[in-house]
Design an enzyme around this catalytic site. Structure first.
Site, PDB file in Angstrom:
ATOM      1  N   CYS A 138      71.092  91.579   5.004  1.00 27.59           N
ATOM      2  CA  CYS A 138      70.331  91.709   3.754  1.00 27.59           C
ATOM      3  C   CYS A 138      69.612  93.052   3.760  1.00 27.59           C
ATOM      4  O   CYS A 138      69.664  93.784   4.736  1.00 27.59           O
ATOM      5  CB  CYS A 138      69.299  90.603   3.676  1.00 27.59           C
ATOM      6  N   ARG A 165      74.062  96.166   1.134  1.00 27.30           N
ATOM      7  CA  ARG A 165      73.821  95.258   2.257  1.00 27.30           C
ATOM      8  C   ARG A 165      73.839  93.793   1.819  1.00 27.30           C
ATOM      9  O   ARG A 165      73.910  92.896   2.663  1.00 27.30           O
ATOM     10  CB  ARG A 165      72.459  95.540   2.907  1.00 27.30           C
ATOM     11  N   TRP A 191      72.051  88.714   1.264  1.00 30.92           N
ATOM     12  CA  TRP A 191      73.438  88.370   1.564  1.00 30.92           C
ATOM     13  C   TRP A 191      73.358  87.003   2.232  1.00 30.92           C
ATOM     14  O   TRP A 191      73.005  86.879   3.396  1.00 30.92           O
ATOM     15  CB  TRP A 191      74.070  89.391   2.509  1.00 30.92           C
ATOM     16  N   ASN A 250      65.736  89.497   7.363  1.00 31.65           N
ATOM     17  CA  ASN A 250      67.160  89.848   7.494  1.00 31.65           C
ATOM     18  C   ASN A 250      67.577  89.405   8.899  1.00 31.65           C
ATOM     19  O   ASN A 250      66.959  89.799   9.881  1.00 31.65           O
ATOM     20  CB  ASN A 250      67.341  91.368   7.349  1.00 31.65           C
ATOM     21  N   GLY A 251      68.583  88.540   8.991  1.00 33.31           N
ATOM     22  CA  GLY A 251      69.006  88.048  10.307  1.00 33.31           C
ATOM     23  C   GLY A 251      69.264  86.553  10.246  1.00 33.31           C
ATOM     24  O   GLY A 251      69.410  85.988   9.153  1.00 33.31           O
ATOM     25  N   GLU A 273      99.005  93.131  11.780  1.00 29.14           N
ATOM     26  CA  GLU A 273      97.746  93.652  11.239  1.00 29.14           C
ATOM     27  C   GLU A 273      97.677  95.180  11.356  1.00 29.14           C
ATOM     28  O   GLU A 273      97.250  95.874  10.420  1.00 29.14           O
ATOM     29  CB  GLU A 273      96.546  93.002  11.965  1.00 29.14           C
ATOM     30  N   LYS A 330      97.332  97.868   8.193  1.00 32.60           N
ATOM     31  CA  LYS A 330      96.243  98.835   8.065  1.00 32.60           C
ATOM     32  C   LYS A 330      96.765 100.230   7.696  1.00 32.60           C
ATOM     33  O   LYS A 330      96.265 100.860   6.769  1.00 32.60           O
ATOM     34  CB  LYS A 330      95.413  98.885   9.357  1.00 32.60           C
ATOM     35  N   GLU A 383      98.015 100.214   4.137  1.00 32.05           N
ATOM     36  CA  GLU A 383      96.942 100.154   3.128  1.00 32.05           C
ATOM     37  C   GLU A 383      96.270 101.506   2.890  1.00 32.05           C
ATOM     38  O   GLU A 383      96.022 101.896   1.760  1.00 32.05           O
ATOM     39  CB  GLU A 383      95.843  99.193   3.604  1.00 32.05           C
ATOM     40  N   HIS A 415     117.101  92.534  17.260  1.00 34.10           N
ATOM     41  CA  HIS A 415     117.911  91.838  16.233  1.00 34.10           C
ATOM     42  C   HIS A 415     117.947  92.625  14.931  1.00 34.10           C
ATOM     43  O   HIS A 415     118.251  92.081  13.879  1.00 34.10           O
ATOM     44  CB  HIS A 415     117.349  90.428  16.002  1.00 34.10           C
ATOM     45  N   LYS A 445      89.352  94.979  -3.322  1.00 34.82           N
ATOM     46  CA  LYS A 445      88.755  94.282  -2.183  1.00 34.82           C
ATOM     47  C   LYS A 445      88.987  92.781  -2.283  1.00 34.82           C
ATOM     48  O   LYS A 445      89.180  92.086  -1.282  1.00 34.82           O
ATOM     49  CB  LYS A 445      87.260  94.579  -2.116  1.00 34.82           C
TER      50      LYS A 445
HETATM   51  C1  AGP Z   1      93.047  93.587   4.024  1.00 38.97           C
HETATM   52  O1  AGP Z   1      92.596  94.784   4.537  1.00 38.97           O
HETATM   53  C2  AGP Z   1      93.182  93.587   2.554  1.00 38.97           C
HETATM   54  N1  AGP Z   1      91.974  93.882   1.912  1.00 38.97           N
HETATM   55  C3  AGP Z   1      93.860  92.326   2.005  1.00 38.97           C
HETATM   56  O2  AGP Z   1      95.110  92.163   2.641  1.00 38.97           O
HETATM   57  C4  AGP Z   1      93.040  91.046   2.195  1.00 38.97           C
HETATM   58  O3  AGP Z   1      93.043  90.666   3.526  1.00 38.97           O
HETATM   59  C5  AGP Z   1      93.675  89.922   1.355  1.00 38.97           C
HETATM   60  O4  AGP Z   1      93.631  90.317   0.009  1.00 38.97           O
HETATM   61  C6  AGP Z   1      92.927  88.602   1.537  1.00 38.97           C
HETATM   62  O5  AGP Z   1      91.605  88.736   1.112  1.00 38.97           O
HETATM   63  P1  AGP Z   1      90.542  87.596   1.467  1.00 38.97           P
HETATM   64  O6  AGP Z   1      90.403  87.531   2.950  1.00 38.97           O
HETATM   65  O7  AGP Z   1      89.283  88.056   0.785  1.00 38.97           O
HETATM   66  O8  AGP Z   1      91.054  86.314   0.882  1.00 38.97           O
END
Ligand code: AGP
Length: 609
Positions: free
Chosen positions: A2, A27, A74, A100-101, A482, A486, A489, A505, A604
């Site tokens: 927060c 925050r 938050w 905050n915490g 993963e 990254k 993305e 394969h 996001k």
């Molecule tokens: C990951 O870096 C991306 N922002 C995206 O793949 C994300 O993980 C996916 O949209 C799922 O989002 P969520 O965890 O908020 O459901």
């Protein structure tokens, strides 16, 4: 995470505090509030939503006050609402605090205080602190002493600011684990969670350390640790406001990567029971009985959360002995999944708003399955619509590319594995071993950060390859996925993640001088298998960057470059092995000159199908 702001001086506090909250909104932004002391009054105003809502509510407020505290929230304990918003007060409304915490022992304290007649009006852990101070003022009228005694009763983390109507010339603050600083102005003082809130007024700050508390008046401040007065240094801040928001990091993604030791520890806080080798997950209490009868778990999620689910599958099957399937939510919602009341469908979501994952949970509920969630945003739709769940407590994740939310999802999945495993035959010794290792991980993560410079050089060196093949086995094959996600993305390169065993394969056909193979191969039960995969790539002239366990320097003879991660239990290696891949992607994106935090074409939270 927060945001806290406080002011004591000669100027009217309200606008200064709200301006500071606007700067701390990254925050936390689900509710906000202010408490002002003036004219023998303590006025508290709180509002649900962003700081702008609080601003509207305080327009036209006439209270003359040059002392005040404010907070932007938050949520961790208690959903976003006006009554859960800070500042909180004691029964008499004579004391107001912002925090905050996480107060780990708040339920015990709340029960004791309720028995003593205190009336609580919120679901938060924080409100307990105000009543605790009130209770201690009953013994000695000295508010400073009552404040100090109350702090001793708290377990957990806090940055706290407190005002009392009886003391219009004093502002109280304390820190344990959550950042808090004093801003030294001309005839005025500020307190804040970070400098961005006060940079417009002063660049002179005093950082509080853990265990320190301070009394601030219009003439100065006294910082104590215990009873001892601390001699504090006044630091000069060079940062711009933008930099300050990112804590001095050039991008939120890098800040969030380096926040992981703290966010990981916060996910475990108040939940891990090392002596019992188990975990306490309050959010599952309501369905504890039903959970004991569960015969399978289906994890539904998207993107990075899907990769966390894949790691959870390995953990839960190996250590809790429960069959697990991991499904792309966007497919699960259109398949005819066979679900019944002995099935738990577990949604993983940072935002808690991802449309596909939400639809999958609704489908699961229609079919009578137990709907659970591991979610970061408190009060989000998935959190509200699941039958029960666990919050990550990772704090707001600003950068689109998820990093700290991923490792905190793995922290919660480890806790769930302990919780279910210990009810299904996992031994005390095994549980204790896992719990002890989990507690070490934040420190082990910091050791990886020491290689950030090396990783930066490697990312620059390999930034212009045509193909990136991420390869991992067992617990680390999801990390191959993963790592590849990254760089896709934020560096917009062609990258695939594969189980190492799958390489021959087909994917090995991609290997040429333009390709880079990234092997995630800690020294674990499948290490030798990974070595032969690596040699197959080298035999075809491929370039290999390997991630392995500290001390395994023999690999330097086989791979073109090696990054080391500290030794830990096999089931926990993904929590460490992902970090070099986060840094590699970050440094590659910077090297290629891309906008790291706001990558093209992405959002996001994906709230559309
Ligand atoms: C990951 O870096 C991306 N922002 C995206 O793949 C994300 O993980 C996916 O949209 C799922 O989002 P969520 O965890 O908020 O459901």
């Amino acid at each position: 995470m927060c945001g806290i702001v406080g002011y004591i001086g000669k100027r009217q506090a309200k606008d200064l505090l709200i301006e500071g909250l606007h700067r701390l909104e990254y925050r936390g932004y689900d509710s906000a509030g202010v408490a002002l002391v003036g004219g023998n009054k303590l006025k508290r105003v709180r509002a649900l939503g962003k700081v702008g809502e609080l601003e509207k509510k305080t327009e036209g407020m006439t209270l003359e006050a040059t002392l005040g505290i404010a907070h932007t929230r938050w949520a961790t304990h208690g959903k976003p609402s006006e009554k859960n918003a800070h500042p909180h007060a004691d029964c008499a409304g004579a004391i107001s605090i912002v925090h905050n915490g996480i107060i780990e022992n708040y339920t015990e304290l709340k029960d004791e205080l309720t028995k003593k007649g205190h009336r609580f009006s919120s679901e938060t852990d924080t409100e307990v602190v105000a009543h605790l101070i009130e209770e201690h003022t009953k013994k000695s009228k000295d508010i400073e002493e009552a404040f100090a005694r109350a702090l001793k009763d708290l377990r957990g983390t806090y940055g706290i600011a407190m005002v009392a109507v009886a003391e219009p010339e004093r502002l109280y603050v304390a820190r344990m684990g959550s950042p808090l600083l004093i801003g030294v102005g001309k005839d005025e003082y500020f307190v804040a969670s970070d400098v961005s809130a006060i940079l417009a007024h002063t660049k002179k700050v005093v950082y509080l350390e853990d265990g320190e508390r301070a009394v601030i008046t219009r003439d100065g401040y006294v910082v104590r640790s215990g009873q001892a007065v601390q001699k504090k240094t006044v630091s000069d801040i060079e940062w711009s406001e933008k930099e300050a928001k990112r804590g001095g990091y050039p991008h939120f993604m890098l800040k969030e990567i380096f926040d992981q030791p703290e966010s990981f520890a916060d996910a475990l806080r108040g939940r891990l029971l090392p002596d019992e080798g188990s975990a306490r997950l309050g959010g599952l209490r309501a369905v504890a009985k039903r959970l004991e009868g569960i015969r399978r778990i289906v994890i539904v999620s998207c993107g990075t959360s899907y990769h966390a689910g894949l790691v959870g599958e390995y953990m839960l099957e190996e250590y809790a002995g429960i069959p697990v399937e991991v499904e792309y939510a966007s497919e699960f919602r259109y398949r005819k999944p066979l679900l019944d009341k002995y099935t738990a469908v577990l949604a993983l979501s940072q935002s808690g708003e991802t449309a596909d994952t939400l639809a999958a949970i609704r489908e699961a509920k229609n079919k009578g399955a137990l709907a659970l969630g591991i979610v970061n945003v408190v009060g989000s739709t998935i959190a509200r619509e699941t039958d029960a769940g666990v919050y990550n407590h990772a704090g707001p994740e600003v950068s689109v590319a998820s990093t700290k939310a991923f490792t905190s999802q793995l922290a919660v999945l480890s806790l769930l594995t302990l919780y279910l495993g210990r009810k299904r035959g996992m031994s005390l010794v095994t549980g204790q071993r896992i719990a002890r290792e989990l507690l070490k991980l934040p420190r082990l993560m910091e050791r990886i950060f020491e290689q950030s410079g090396t990783i930066k050089k490697l990312a620059k060196k390999y930034a212009n390859r045509k193909n990136y093949l991420y390869l991992g086995r067992k617990y680390n094959f999801p990390i191959a996925f993963e790592g590849a996600l990254k760089v896709k993305e934020i560096a917009y390169v062609s990258a695939q993640g594969y189980p190492t065993g799958e390489m021959k394969h087909g994917p090995i056909a991609l290997i040429d001088r333009e390709a880079l193979a990234l092997f995630i191969m800690p020294v674990d039960s499948v290490y030798e298998k990974s070595v032969s995969g690596l040699e197959e790539i080298k035999a075809r002239g491929g370039t290999v960057l390997a991630i392995t366990t500290e001390g395994n320097t023999a690999l330097e003879k086989k791979a073109d470059a090696v990054i080391y991660i500290p030794k830990t239990l096999e089931m926990l290696t993904p929590i460490l092995s992902v970090i070099p891949l986060q840094l590699f992607a970050y440094h590659m994106s910077v090297a290629l000159g891309y906008e790291v935090d706001r990558p093209r074409n992405l959002a996001k939270s994906v709230t559309v199908e």
